[in-house]
Design an enzyme around this catalytic site. Sequence first.
Site, PDB file in Angstrom:
ATOM      1  N   LEU A   1      -7.218 -24.933  -3.978  1.00 20.41           N
ATOM      2  CA  LEU A   1      -8.159 -26.048  -4.178  1.00 20.41           C
ATOM      3  C   LEU A   1      -9.467 -25.590  -4.802  1.00 20.41           C
ATOM      4  O   LEU A   1     -10.151 -26.374  -5.469  1.00 20.41           O
ATOM      5  CB  LEU A   1      -8.464 -26.727  -2.834  1.00 20.41           C
ATOM      6  CG  LEU A   1      -7.318 -27.481  -2.155  1.00 20.41           C
ATOM      7  CD1 LEU A   1      -7.812 -28.110  -0.861  1.00 20.41           C
ATOM      8  CD2 LEU A   1      -6.754 -28.552  -3.081  1.00 20.41           C
ATOM      9  N   GLY A   2      -9.856 -24.352  -4.562  1.00 18.22           N
ATOM     10  CA  GLY A   2     -11.127 -23.868  -5.095  1.00 18.22           C
ATOM     11  C   GLY A   2     -12.296 -24.178  -4.183  1.00 18.22           C
ATOM     12  O   GLY A   2     -13.369 -24.574  -4.662  1.00 18.22           O
TER      13      GLY A   2
ATOM     14  N   GLY B   1       3.206   6.598   7.921  1.00 14.10           N
ATOM     15  CA  GLY B   1       4.561   6.805   7.425  1.00 14.10           C
ATOM     16  C   GLY B   1       5.510   5.726   7.908  1.00 14.10           C
ATOM     17  O   GLY B   1       6.571   5.507   7.327  1.00 14.10           O
ATOM     18  N   ASN B   2       5.131   5.036   9.017  1.00 14.33           N
ATOM     19  CA  ASN B   2       5.917   3.904   9.491  1.00 14.33           C
ATOM     20  C   ASN B   2       5.705   2.656   8.636  1.00 14.33           C
ATOM     21  O   ASN B   2       6.487   1.702   8.717  1.00 14.33           O
ATOM     22  CB  ASN B   2       5.553   3.543  10.936  1.00 14.33           C
ATOM     23  CG  ASN B   2       6.399   4.270  11.955  1.00 14.33           C
ATOM     24  OD1 ASN B   2       5.900   5.054  12.746  1.00 14.33           O
ATOM     25  ND2 ASN B   2       7.701   3.998  11.934  1.00 14.33           N
ATOM     26  N   SER B   3       4.635   2.643   7.853  1.00  9.37           N
ATOM     27  CA  SER B   3       4.319   1.465   7.052  1.00  9.37           C
ATOM     28  C   SER B   3       5.506   1.052   6.187  1.00  9.37           C
ATOM     29  O   SER B   3       6.101   1.880   5.490  1.00  9.37           O
ATOM     30  CB  SER B   3       3.120   1.738   6.141  1.00  9.37           C
ATOM     31  OG  SER B   3       1.932   1.802   6.888  1.00  9.37           O
TER      32      SER B   3
ATOM     33  N   ASP C   1       0.223  -7.760   1.509  1.00  7.82           N
ATOM     34  CA  ASP C   1       0.532  -6.334   1.489  1.00  7.82           C
ATOM     35  C   ASP C   1       2.050  -6.111   1.542  1.00  7.82           C
ATOM     36  O   ASP C   1       2.536  -5.228   2.234  1.00  7.82           O
ATOM     37  CB  ASP C   1      -0.150  -5.616   2.654  1.00  7.82           C
ATOM     38  CG  ASP C   1      -0.034  -4.096   2.571  1.00  7.82           C
ATOM     39  OD1 ASP C   1       0.085  -3.579   1.449  1.00  7.82           O
ATOM     40  OD2 ASP C   1      -0.042  -3.442   3.630  1.00  7.82           O
TER      41      ASP C   1
ATOM     42  N   HIS D   1       0.817  -1.215   0.000  1.00  7.10           N
ATOM     43  CA  HIS D   1       0.000   0.000   0.000  1.00  7.10           C
ATOM     44  C   HIS D   1       0.853   1.268   0.000  1.00  7.10           C
ATOM     45  O   HIS D   1       0.345   2.348  -0.277  1.00  7.10           O
ATOM     46  CB  HIS D   1      -0.982   0.001   1.183  1.00  7.10           C
ATOM     47  CG  HIS D   1      -0.381   0.220   2.521  1.00  7.10           C
ATOM     48  ND1 HIS D   1      -0.123  -0.798   3.411  1.00  7.10           N
ATOM     49  CD2 HIS D   1       0.014   1.361   3.160  1.00  7.10           C
ATOM     50  CE1 HIS D   1       0.379  -0.300   4.524  1.00  7.10           C
ATOM     51  NE2 HIS D   1       0.487   1.011   4.397  1.00  7.10           N
TER      52      HIS D   1
END
Length: 529
Positions: free
Chosen positions: A308-309, A250-252, A177, A147
């Site tokens: 596997l679905g 901002g730490n992300s 992510d 992100h």
Amino acid sequence: MYQFPKGETNEAERALLSRLRVWIAALAVTCLVVGVGVGALLAGRAVVAQNGGTRTEAQIARAPEALSASFAEIAKHVEPAVVNIDTISAPQAADKDNADNEDEKDSGNSNDNPLMEMFRKRMRQPSRGVGSGFIVDAKGYILTNQHVIEDATRIKVRLQSGEELIGTVVGQDEETDVAVVKVDAHHDLPTVKLGDSDDAQVGDWVLAVGSPFGLDQTVTAGIISTRERRTPLSGNFQHFIQTDAAINRGNSGGPLVNMRGEVIGINSQIATSTGDYNGIGFALPSKEAGFVYSQLTGASHKVQRGYLGVLLESVKSEFARVYGLPEAKGAIITDVREGPAAKAGVQAGDVVVEFNGQPVQSSQDLINKVASTPVNQSVQLTILRDVNNKLERRTVNVAVGERPALTDSNKTLPTPAAQPKDKPNNAPAFLRPTLGVKLSELTNVLANEKNLRGVRGVLVTEVDPGGIAFDAGLKEGWVIQRVNRVPMAALVDFERVMNDLKPGDAVVMQVAYLNGGRIQQGIVQFTYQ
């Protein structure tokens, strides 16, 4: 002091003197022993401490200083490898219809006005973002959050030295992510090592490093609050390390490091009511981040996971009791999509208890086992299938497929229709105050109206938020097809089963509902109260 006259003692006096000498000698020995013991106790602290035993008060006083020195040393080691990431996303054209409306309010009909036409084509200011990352390879490979760089047209990476470099996206994984960015510095860059997040324990000291609000090289300290934490935004492969180290916007993408200076997590989310630090931050464990990194830097630059679905629900104690299982372990297949499992003959309602001979603990355990299996590899599933109210043990061979990319339809849980308010319901209804549901017969007309053609059961028309069914996850608009293995052909069937229940009994409902234009199966498990 009293003294006996010399040479004038009789036998009785001599006996008394003899006993006094014995008592005086005994008292002297006792005093000597006590004195030595007290002295050793007082002096022994320092002696024992010097021999590596109990710590002295001086050592205890110096403990915060030692911890502070450790923090400083770790920060000195990690900070050079932590980067600030600034992003710019493409500007978008202003909404033409809105521009037309605004212009016409000001100056009437302006369709032929070239000046107004120029304003209609004006561009919005580029969107800017800030985040963090850390270098894991001296050649310039950086781990961060997806992100942070999502939809960016330009990525600027700033090192601790002040050097600014242009970053390019190597790959990104929406499920975790995580993204990998590459910079070319034409020289080796400082790096940090990925540690083993499985070794992290609740209560361990950790440091979070990053660029909150764009403030480079910010270090905060805290402890690990818990592990394997799920959040409302968690994906299937996001089981976070929770920490109280301060993490802000901002730490992300920045690292969460242990006291050896190793990265044990990528700071990814915060729980907050204000948008800023509230003492609860979440970091994706380095074990999962390392797996993603190795695949994103591979030939395909994407993460391949087995598939596997099927949709799954964990076996809970209620299901185990109703179906006579010895323990609450396994994964219930609630729905079968087009895919490998369907081709192999797997059915909704099957309970997977083993995967390639390994016991399956829960739905998440099966997901992890399947996801880590190479695509196209054949695996053996051991399942329990309900046949004539008896669970038959079977084995099925499945060729694992490739997990498709996330879509909007499976990012979120199915959302039921809004609950009607003050709307009369003329259909026959059954109300259970403690259960908290209203039901109606699912007639053919009603089934066609709600796009539930072919579904048999009783329709949930209302769910009381104060009832136990609401807490268990039952939704308005769902159809209850079976309760404790009994088919629900009419309301009377539901009433009969519920009337037989006692407080503490297990309840397992097979349900069907409309999701994304198709009918989907599900399981609801709870204890009747």
